[in-house]
Design a protein around this motif. Structure first.
Motif, PDB file in Angstrom:
ATOM      1  N   LEU A 152      25.993  24.510 -53.661  1.00 17.64           N
ATOM      2  CA  LEU A 152      25.948  25.543 -53.261  1.00 17.64           C
ATOM      3  C   LEU A 152      25.955  26.716 -52.620  1.00 17.64           C
ATOM      4  O   LEU A 152      26.316  27.749 -52.003  1.00 17.64           O
ATOM      5  N   ASP A 153      24.563  26.160 -52.010  1.00 18.99           N
ATOM      6  CA  ASP A 153      23.383  26.517 -50.654  1.00 18.99           C
ATOM      7  C   ASP A 153      24.612  26.377 -49.928  1.00 18.99           C
ATOM      8  O   ASP A 153      24.225  27.349 -48.728  1.00 18.99           O
ATOM      9  N   ALA A 154      24.780  25.507 -49.574  1.00 17.91           N
ATOM     10  CA  ALA A 154      25.505  25.269 -48.268  1.00 17.91           C
ATOM     11  C   ALA A 154      26.744  26.175 -47.772  1.00 17.91           C
ATOM     12  O   ALA A 154      27.525  26.351 -47.219  1.00 17.91           O
ATOM     13  N   LEU A 155      27.699  26.122 -49.165  1.00 14.22           N
ATOM     14  CA  LEU A 155      28.917  26.513 -49.105  1.00 14.22           C
ATOM     15  C   LEU A 155      28.451  28.323 -49.447  1.00 14.22           C
ATOM     16  O   LEU A 155      29.395  29.402 -48.955  1.00 14.22           O
ATOM     17  N   GLY A 156      27.108  29.106 -49.366  1.00 11.33           N
ATOM     18  CA  GLY A 156      26.905  30.153 -49.335  1.00 11.33           C
ATOM     19  C   GLY A 156      27.071  30.770 -50.583  1.00 11.33           C
ATOM     20  O   GLY A 156      26.918  31.763 -50.588  1.00 11.33           O
ATOM     21  N   VAL A 157      27.354  30.252 -51.501  1.00 11.04           N
ATOM     22  CA  VAL A 157      27.663  30.890 -53.119  1.00 11.04           C
ATOM     23  C   VAL A 157      26.172  31.166 -53.795  1.00 11.04           C
ATOM     24  O   VAL A 157      25.553  30.367 -53.869  1.00 11.04           O
ATOM     25  N   PRO A 158      26.384  32.075 -53.972  1.00 11.86           N
ATOM     26  CA  PRO A 158      24.384  32.839 -54.498  1.00 11.86           C
ATOM     27  C   PRO A 158      24.721  31.559 -56.390  1.00 11.86           C
ATOM     28  O   PRO A 158      25.893  31.695 -56.623  1.00 11.86           O
ATOM     29  N   HIS A 159      23.446  31.580 -56.431  1.00  7.03           N
ATOM     30  CA  HIS A 159      23.302  31.008 -58.382  1.00  7.03           C
ATOM     31  C   HIS A 159      21.861  31.493 -58.307  1.00  7.03           C
ATOM     32  O   HIS A 159      21.082  31.427 -57.973  1.00  7.03           O
ATOM     33  N   GLY A 160      21.506  31.948 -59.780  1.00  8.20           N
ATOM     34  CA  GLY A 160      20.675  31.943 -60.114  1.00  8.20           C
ATOM     35  C   GLY A 160      20.306  31.211 -61.519  1.00  8.20           C
ATOM     36  O   GLY A 160      20.411  29.772 -60.820  1.00  8.20           O
TER      37      GLY A 160
END
Length: 364
Positions: A152-160
């Motif tokens: 997700l980080d590589a794709l720029g997708v935020p997550h908590g």
């Protein structure tokens, strides 16, 4: 800023997403927060997940999974050919290769996408990196859940914090859950009697002693859960003979197992898929780990204080890696489990039992 990948990752559309993670139930549970984050960021996206039949039974019907492609490894090369044929008509914007074995690499190779994102070379075993077009940046060892979040980080997708959708999903499953619980006069405590690897199992004679503790000291109904493999059936025989108050629900299947764990006051498990199911369901779970690294595959963000770590030596700061340690599970004693049962009663029991009552999940 998007973490660097090797090679650099171009802008990626998230309209059609493929996920290759096929086998282990625990890993399937860890994929679900990735799907939640993707759908929250790109609610229009269509997610296709390549799965083996076992974990597919748990995922089928998931509100955020649009499509499942089955890979049946038991069919040998015919299974690969059938999956390749199923993927031939599907086009993806990006495929996430979350599994690092050669068979998963082959399946990733069958997919059609301009971006096939996988692990860096150091972590991509079995030359798995050969089947991907791009790879996430190298990273120090961490929990499997954290590794999946790197995609997700590589794709720029935020997550908590991770989110899951599990447990009974329809009226029939909820009705089955109520009927299952109603047959008991006490809150249930499921025990996962064995795993896919003998080195991770705890001795059934000790599980039988724990059954006595659950019944006589904690007023809980021990319920044996798992599959019906020869080792699980052998453990069942030993436990029921020594602890006749225990009840066996072996062979219930993953969906019903999820319902059982969802309605439990407490669960007990070695390192196997149901442990992570319990964590995702927020069911307090006493986990017994010794063969596999708890920092990598233990409970991710819940019930850490109920985990028994026999993997490391006292005060050892072991690294987060995939090293297996033989003979460590045997170090865990009944007294160790009894101490965690006392911890459960002091910290979790009241709130858990109140929650079950508020949801109408009462016994007999």
């Amino acid at each position: 800023m998007r973490p660097s990948t090797t090679p650099p990752l171009p802008p990626v559309k998230l309209d059609r997403i493929g996920i290759v993670m096929m086998s282990a139930v625990g890993d399937a549970v860890h994929v679900m927060p990735v799907i939640h984050a993707l759908k929250a960021y790109a609610p229009h996206s269509r997610i296709t997940w390549v799965l083996q039949p076992g974990p597919a039974t748990l995922v089928r019907g998931h509100p955020l999974v649009d499509d499942i492609v089955l890979f049946d490894r038991s069919k040998g090369w015919r299974g690969f050919l059938e999956t390749r044929a199923a993927l031939a008509s599907r086009e993806f914007d990006v495929v996430l290769g979350l599994q690092v074995y050669f068979k998963a690499g082959l399946i990733t190779g069958f997919t059609h996408a301009p971006v096939k994102l996988g692990f860096d070379r150091e972590r991509a075993r079995d030359a798995n990196w050969l089947f991907t077009t791009h790879r996430i940046a190298p990273h120090a060892g961490q929990h499997v859940q954290g590794q999946y979040f790197e995609f997700l980080d590589a794709l720029g997708v935020p997550h908590g914090a991770p989110q899951w959708t599990l447990g009974p999903w329809n009226d029939d499953e909820r009705q089955w859950q109520r009927e299952f619980l109603a047959q008991f006069e006490r809150p249930i405590a499921p025990i996962v009697v064995a795993t896919s690897k003998a080195a991770k199992d705890w001795m059934p004679e000790r599980w039988a002693e724990v059954c006595h503790l659950l019944w006589h000291e904690y007023g809980l109904q021990p319920v044996l859960v798992g599959g019906r493999s020869p080792r699980e059936l052998a453990a069942e025989s030993v436990i029921l003979k020594a602890a006749p108050a225990a009840y066996s629900a072996l062979g219930s299947g993953l969906r019903k197992l999820s319902a059982i764990l969802d309605g439990a006051a407490l669960a007990l498990s070695p390192d196997t898929g149901p442990l992570h199911l319990a964590v995702a369901l927020r069911t307090p779970v006493i986990s017994l780990l010794g063969y596999t690294n708890p920092k990598r595959v233990g409970p991710y963000d819940y019930a850490h204080d109920l985990m028994i770590d026999a993997y490391g030596d006292p005060s050892e700061n072991y690294p987060v890696d995939m090293t297996y340690r033989e003979g460590r599970v045997e170090r865990i004693t009944v007294a160790d489990v009894a101490a965690k049962l006392a911890r459960w009663r002091a910290v979790y029991a009241a709130d858990r039992l109140q929650l079950l009552a508020s949801r109408g999940l009462t016994v007999g």
